[in-house]
Design a protein around this motif. Structure first.
Motif, mmCIF file in Angstrom:
data_model
loop_
_atom_site.group_PDB
_atom_site.id
_atom_site.type_symbol
_atom_site.label_atom_id
_atom_site.label_comp_id
_atom_site.label_asym_id
_atom_site.label_seq_id
_atom_site.Cartn_x
_atom_site.Cartn_y
_atom_site.Cartn_z
ATOM 1 N N UNK A 1 -5.271 -1.813 6.620
ATOM 2 C CA UNK A 1 -5.504 -2.241 5.342
ATOM 3 C C UNK A 1 -7.020 -1.727 4.687
ATOM 4 N N UNK A 2 -7.926 -2.019 5.691
ATOM 5 C CA UNK A 2 -9.276 -1.293 5.390
ATOM 6 C C UNK A 2 -9.502 -0.086 5.393
ATOM 7 N N UNK B 1 -9.780 5.536 2.362
ATOM 8 C CA UNK B 1 -9.175 6.697 2.109
ATOM 9 C C UNK B 1 -8.684 6.830 0.842
ATOM 10 N N UNK B 2 -8.771 5.614 0.152
ATOM 11 C CA UNK B 2 -8.218 5.934 -1.389
ATOM 12 C C UNK B 2 -9.071 5.163 -2.449
ATOM 13 N N UNK B 3 -9.876 5.638 -2.902
ATOM 14 C CA UNK B 3 -10.860 4.859 -3.818
ATOM 15 C C UNK B 3 -10.013 3.889 -4.703
ATOM 16 N N UNK C 1 -9.065 -10.330 10.015
ATOM 17 C CA UNK C 1 -9.552 -10.324 11.268
ATOM 18 C C UNK C 1 -9.168 -8.899 11.632
ATOM 19 N N UNK C 2 -10.293 -7.946 11.432
ATOM 20 C CA UNK C 2 -10.059 -6.605 11.680
ATOM 21 C C UNK C 2 -9.696 -6.223 13.131
ATOM 22 N N UNK D 1 0.759 -1.159 0.062
ATOM 23 C CA UNK D 1 0.056 0.007 -0.118
ATOM 24 C C UNK D 1 0.815 1.255 -0.028
ATOM 25 N N UNK D 2 1.837 1.350 0.915
ATOM 26 C CA UNK D 2 2.800 2.451 0.869
ATOM 27 C C UNK D 2 3.747 2.723 -0.419
#
Length: 197
Positions: free
Chosen positions: A46-47, A52-54, A37-38, A11-12
């Protein structure tokens, strides 16, 4: 094991490679997650990144084998910033599907990943300060460099001719290892020896 698969680095790196969230030239980042497992902070991160980024999509449904293969085959690139890997089945499947691969050439994949077949990501070797079951404290794994990962992600889109050529070489490497007539002949001999015919 989240730390081994290392999705937050992906992601980064994606956001480093494509900082403009509104750019029509920016690709999407699709993360395939199994049994999330949130309550684990890094999973929740991650979620949050996706919220925050479509451009960041998370698929957390269980997929059939054919649907997973279809997802991989439609990718611009398959990216695996893992810190440790055995065989690396999904990476190999992506290469067999002639999808450009960006990954850590460490562990079982080091036999397949080089500058002619993929985009190997630079990494540092790191000794684990804590246990990440089944990896014991003191185990050594690769820690991919985020700037290298971002650079390779940009290169795949910026150099489509190179991407096609490397993907073709990657597919051939996989076929040579896993589907060559030489191997088929060896398996036939071994099976005949086992069953006595």
């Amino acid at each position: 094991i989240l730390e081994r698969k290392n999705p937050l680095s992906l992601v980064k790196a994606f956001q480093m490679a494509y900082p403009d969230k509104e750019s029509p030239q920016s690709p999407d980042l699709v993360l395939k997650v199994t049994y999330p497992d949130k309550t684990i902070p890094q999973v929740n991160d991650l979620y949050q990144a996706a919220d925050n980024d479509a451009r960041i999509k998370i698929i957390d449904d269980l997929l059939s084998t054919s649907d997973l293969h279809d997802l991989i085959a439609k990718a611009i690139a398959y990216v695996s910033p893992h810190r440790s890997e055995g065989l690396g089945l999904t990476v190999i499947e992506a290469m067999a599907a002639e999808v450009p691969v960006i990954t850590t050439a460490f562990g079982g994949l080091s036999a397949f990943i080089d500058e002619s077949t993929a985009w190997p990501v630079e990494f540092d070797l790191r000794e684990l300060a804590a246990e990440y079951h089944p990896y014991p404290k003191g185990f050594v794994w690769a820690d991919p460099k985020i700037d290298s990962l971002a650079k390779k992600m940009s290169q795949v889109l910026d150099e489509p001719g190179v991407a096609i050529a490397r993907a073709e070489c990657g597919r051939q490497r996989i076929l040579d290892v896993f589907n060559s007539q030489f191997l088929v002949d060896q398996y036939r001999v071994a099976i005949k020896n086992v069953i006595g015919h």
